[in-house]
Design a protein around this motif. Structure first.
Motif, PDB file in Angstrom:
ATOM      1  N   LYS A  79      50.072 -26.495  23.710  1.00 50.87           N
ATOM      2  CA  LYS A  79      50.444 -26.604  22.380  1.00 50.87           C
ATOM      3  C   LYS A  79      51.307 -27.624  21.599  1.00 50.87           C
ATOM      4  CE  LYS A  79      48.911 -21.956  21.945  1.00 50.87           C
ATOM      5  NZ  LYS A  79      49.326 -20.695  21.710  1.00 50.87           N
ATOM      6  N   ARG A  80      51.767 -27.808  20.685  1.00 52.43           N
ATOM      7  CA  ARG A  80      52.610 -29.220  20.262  1.00 52.43           C
ATOM      8  C   ARG A  80      53.987 -28.897  20.677  1.00 52.43           C
ATOM      9  NH1 ARG A  80      53.334 -31.369  14.027  1.00 52.43           N
ATOM     10  NH2 ARG A  80      54.682 -32.972  14.812  1.00 52.43           N
ATOM     11  N   TYR A  81      54.502 -27.886  20.709  1.00 50.35           N
ATOM     12  CA  TYR A  81      56.082 -27.770  20.652  1.00 50.35           C
ATOM     13  C   TYR A  81      56.128 -27.039  22.177  1.00 50.35           C
ATOM     14  CZ  TYR A  81      56.309 -28.975  15.910  1.00 50.35           C
ATOM     15  OH  TYR A  81      56.108 -29.411  14.662  1.00 50.35           O
ATOM     16  N   LEU A  82      57.251 -27.606  22.796  1.00 46.25           N
ATOM     17  CA  LEU A  82      57.579 -27.214  24.217  1.00 46.25           C
ATOM     18  C   LEU A  82      58.907 -26.424  23.938  1.00 46.25           C
ATOM     19  CD1 LEU A  82      56.440 -30.209  26.617  1.00 46.25           C
ATOM     20  CD2 LEU A  82      55.038 -27.968  25.814  1.00 46.25           C
ATOM     21  N   LEU A  83      59.033 -25.341  24.674  1.00 48.00           N
ATOM     22  CA  LEU A  83      60.545 -24.771  24.666  1.00 48.00           C
ATOM     23  C   LEU A  83      61.301 -24.852  25.901  1.00 48.00           C
ATOM     24  CD1 LEU A  83      63.064 -22.970  23.312  1.00 48.00           C
ATOM     25  CD2 LEU A  83      61.549 -20.902  23.964  1.00 48.00           C
ATOM     26  N   GLY A 117      64.291 -30.253  34.463  1.00 48.95           N
ATOM     27  CA  GLY A 117      62.707 -30.544  34.164  1.00 48.95           C
ATOM     28  C   GLY A 117      61.883 -29.420  33.762  1.00 48.95           C
ATOM     29  N   SER A 118      60.675 -29.392  34.223  1.00 47.65           N
ATOM     30  CA  SER A 118      59.613 -28.468  33.981  1.00 47.65           C
ATOM     31  C   SER A 118      60.174 -27.116  34.465  1.00 47.65           C
ATOM     32  CB  SER A 118      58.429 -28.761  34.463  1.00 47.65           C
ATOM     33  OG  SER A 118      58.484 -28.835  36.211  1.00 47.65           O
ATOM     34  N   GLY A 119      61.004 -26.977  35.327  1.00 46.87           N
ATOM     35  CA  GLY A 119      61.779 -25.475  35.721  1.00 46.87           C
ATOM     36  C   GLY A 119      62.460 -24.813  34.747  1.00 46.87           C
ATOM     37  N   ASP A 120      62.661 -25.620  33.529  1.00 44.44           N
ATOM     38  CA  ASP A 120      63.387 -24.965  32.417  1.00 44.44           C
ATOM     39  C   ASP A 120      62.263 -24.843  31.147  1.00 44.44           C
ATOM     40  OD1 ASP A 120      65.897 -24.811  33.540  1.00 44.44           O
ATOM     41  OD2 ASP A 120      66.374 -26.932  32.988  1.00 44.44           O
ATOM     42  N   LEU A 121      60.973 -25.014  31.421  1.00 46.67           N
ATOM     43  CA  LEU A 121      59.938 -24.842  30.444  1.00 46.67           C
ATOM     44  C   LEU A 121      59.674 -23.439  30.480  1.00 46.67           C
ATOM     45  CD1 LEU A 121      58.004 -26.275  28.426  1.00 46.67           C
ATOM     46  CD2 LEU A 121      56.374 -26.468  30.417  1.00 46.67           C
ATOM     47  N   ASN A 122      59.743 -23.018  29.085  1.00 48.71           N
ATOM     48  CA  ASN A 122      59.369 -21.470  29.019  1.00 48.71           C
ATOM     49  C   ASN A 122      58.210 -21.376  28.070  1.00 48.71           C
ATOM     50  OD1 ASN A 122      59.523 -18.793  27.210  1.00 48.71           O
ATOM     51  ND2 ASN A 122      61.390 -18.615  28.739  1.00 48.71           N
ATOM     52  N   GLY A 123      57.494 -22.481  27.692  1.00 52.04           N
ATOM     53  CA  GLY A 123      56.161 -22.027  27.132  1.00 52.04           C
ATOM     54  C   GLY A 123      55.962 -23.255  26.080  1.00 52.04           C
ATOM     55  N   SER A 124      54.531 -23.424  25.420  1.00 48.64           N
ATOM     56  CA  SER A 124      54.356 -24.185  24.399  1.00 48.64           C
ATOM     57  C   SER A 124      53.904 -23.168  23.233  1.00 48.64           C
ATOM     58  CB  SER A 124      53.116 -24.913  24.849  1.00 48.64           C
ATOM     59  OG  SER A 124      52.069 -24.330  25.298  1.00 48.64           O
ATOM     60  N   PHE A 125      54.007 -24.024  22.192  1.00 49.59           N
ATOM     61  CA  PHE A 125      53.806 -23.170  20.743  1.00 49.59           C
ATOM     62  C   PHE A 125      53.200 -24.038  19.638  1.00 49.59           C
ATOM     63  CE2 PHE A 125      57.400 -21.707  23.305  1.00 49.59           C
ATOM     64  CZ  PHE A 125      57.117 -20.230  23.484  1.00 49.59           C
ATOM     65  N   ASP A 126      52.705 -23.232  18.817  1.00 50.62           N
ATOM     66  CA  ASP A 126      52.031 -24.139  17.653  1.00 50.62           C
ATOM     67  C   ASP A 126      53.108 -24.654  16.581  1.00 50.62           C
ATOM     68  OD1 ASP A 126      49.249 -24.225  18.515  1.00 50.62           O
ATOM     69  OD2 ASP A 126      49.023 -22.134  18.017  1.00 50.62           O
ATOM     70  N   SER A 127      54.334 -23.699  16.387  1.00 46.97           N
ATOM     71  CA  SER A 127      55.023 -24.140  15.592  1.00 46.97           C
ATOM     72  C   SER A 127      56.508 -24.026  16.095  1.00 46.97           C
ATOM     73  CB  SER A 127      55.233 -23.108  14.302  1.00 46.97           C
ATOM     74  OG  SER A 127      55.632 -21.990  14.763  1.00 46.97           O
ATOM     75  N   ILE A 128      57.417 -24.613  15.321  1.00 43.48           N
ATOM     76  CA  ILE A 128      59.002 -24.668  15.864  1.00 43.48           C
ATOM     77  C   ILE A 128      59.582 -23.140  15.733  1.00 43.48           C
ATOM     78  CG2 ILE A 128      61.348 -25.250  15.112  1.00 43.48           C
ATOM     79  CD1 ILE A 128      60.107 -27.927  14.402  1.00 43.48           C
ATOM     80  N   ASP A 129      58.973 -22.165  14.691  1.00 41.10           N
ATOM     81  CA  ASP A 129      59.496 -20.995  14.433  1.00 41.10           C
ATOM     82  C   ASP A 129      58.856 -20.182  15.768  1.00 41.10           C
ATOM     83  OD1 ASP A 129      60.791 -21.358  12.174  1.00 41.10           O
ATOM     84  OD2 ASP A 129      59.063 -21.046  10.796  1.00 41.10           O
ATOM     85  N   TYR A 156      61.006 -29.592  22.213  1.00 42.60           N
ATOM     86  CA  TYR A 156      60.491 -30.929  22.218  1.00 42.60           C
ATOM     87  C   TYR A 156      59.048 -30.894  21.377  1.00 42.60           C
ATOM     88  CZ  TYR A 156      58.709 -35.284  24.325  1.00 42.60           C
ATOM     89  OH  TYR A 156      58.157 -36.412  24.506  1.00 42.60           O
ATOM     90  N   ASP A 157      58.838 -31.857  20.608  1.00 41.96           N
ATOM     91  CA  ASP A 157      57.724 -32.254  19.826  1.00 41.96           C
ATOM     92  C   ASP A 157      56.765 -33.451  20.586  1.00 41.96           C
ATOM     93  OD1 ASP A 157      55.495 -33.043  18.178  1.00 41.96           O
ATOM     94  OD2 ASP A 157      56.835 -33.092  16.401  1.00 41.96           O
ATOM     95  N   GLN A 158      55.610 -32.941  21.154  1.00 40.89           N
ATOM     96  CA  GLN A 158      54.760 -33.635  21.871  1.00 40.89           C
ATOM     97  C   GLN A 158      54.238 -34.657  21.128  1.00 40.89           C
ATOM     98  OE1 GLN A 158      53.150 -31.901  25.645  1.00 40.89           O
ATOM     99  NE2 GLN A 158      52.690 -30.187  24.037  1.00 40.89           N
ATOM    100  N   ASP A 159      53.885 -34.574  19.977  1.00 42.61           N
ATOM    101  CA  ASP A 159      53.090 -35.430  18.918  1.00 42.61           C
ATOM    102  C   ASP A 159      54.147 -36.609  18.854  1.00 42.61           C
ATOM    103  OD1 ASP A 159      51.008 -33.827  18.785  1.00 42.61           O
ATOM    104  OD2 ASP A 159      51.183 -33.314  16.796  1.00 42.61           O
ATOM    105  N   SER A 160      55.454 -36.186  18.327  1.00 41.72           N
ATOM    106  CA  SER A 160      56.423 -37.481  17.901  1.00 41.72           C
ATOM    107  C   SER A 160      57.097 -37.950  19.403  1.00 41.72           C
ATOM    108  CB  SER A 160      57.581 -36.831  16.978  1.00 41.72           C
ATOM    109  OG  SER A 160      58.197 -35.949  17.485  1.00 41.72           O
TER     110      SER A 160
END
Length: 71
Positions: free
Chosen positions: A2-6, A17-29, A50-54
């Motif tokens: 999905k577009r947004y990474l938390l 790095g990726s060890g702090d990634l908690n998921g990907s989401f369709d929206s910032i909310d 982080y916004d993967q598109d921009s």
């Protein structure tokens, strides 16, 4: 994916790095809601979205855990 990474973690024990990634989401909310989820609060001190598109960091938390835009 999905577009947004938390990314989030504890200041004292960052995984980095990726060890702090908690998921990907369709929206910032959605990402912000995951950060605030009760089961997710143990030892979590900071967050970034982080916004993967921009290809830019769009939101981050301040010292009190409140979100602010990265502008």
């Amino acid at each position: 994916m999905k577009r947004y990474l938390l990314f989030q973690g504890a200041c004292y024990y960052p995984k980095g790095g990726s060890g702090d990634l908690n998921g990907s989401f369709d929206s910032i909310d959605e990402a912000k809601a995951r950060f605030k989820a009760p089961e997710n609060k143990a030892d979590i001190e900071w967050g970034e979205i982080y916004d993967q598109d921009s290809e830019q960091l769009v939101c981050l938390t301040n010292d009190s855990g409140q979100w602010r835009d990265k502008s």
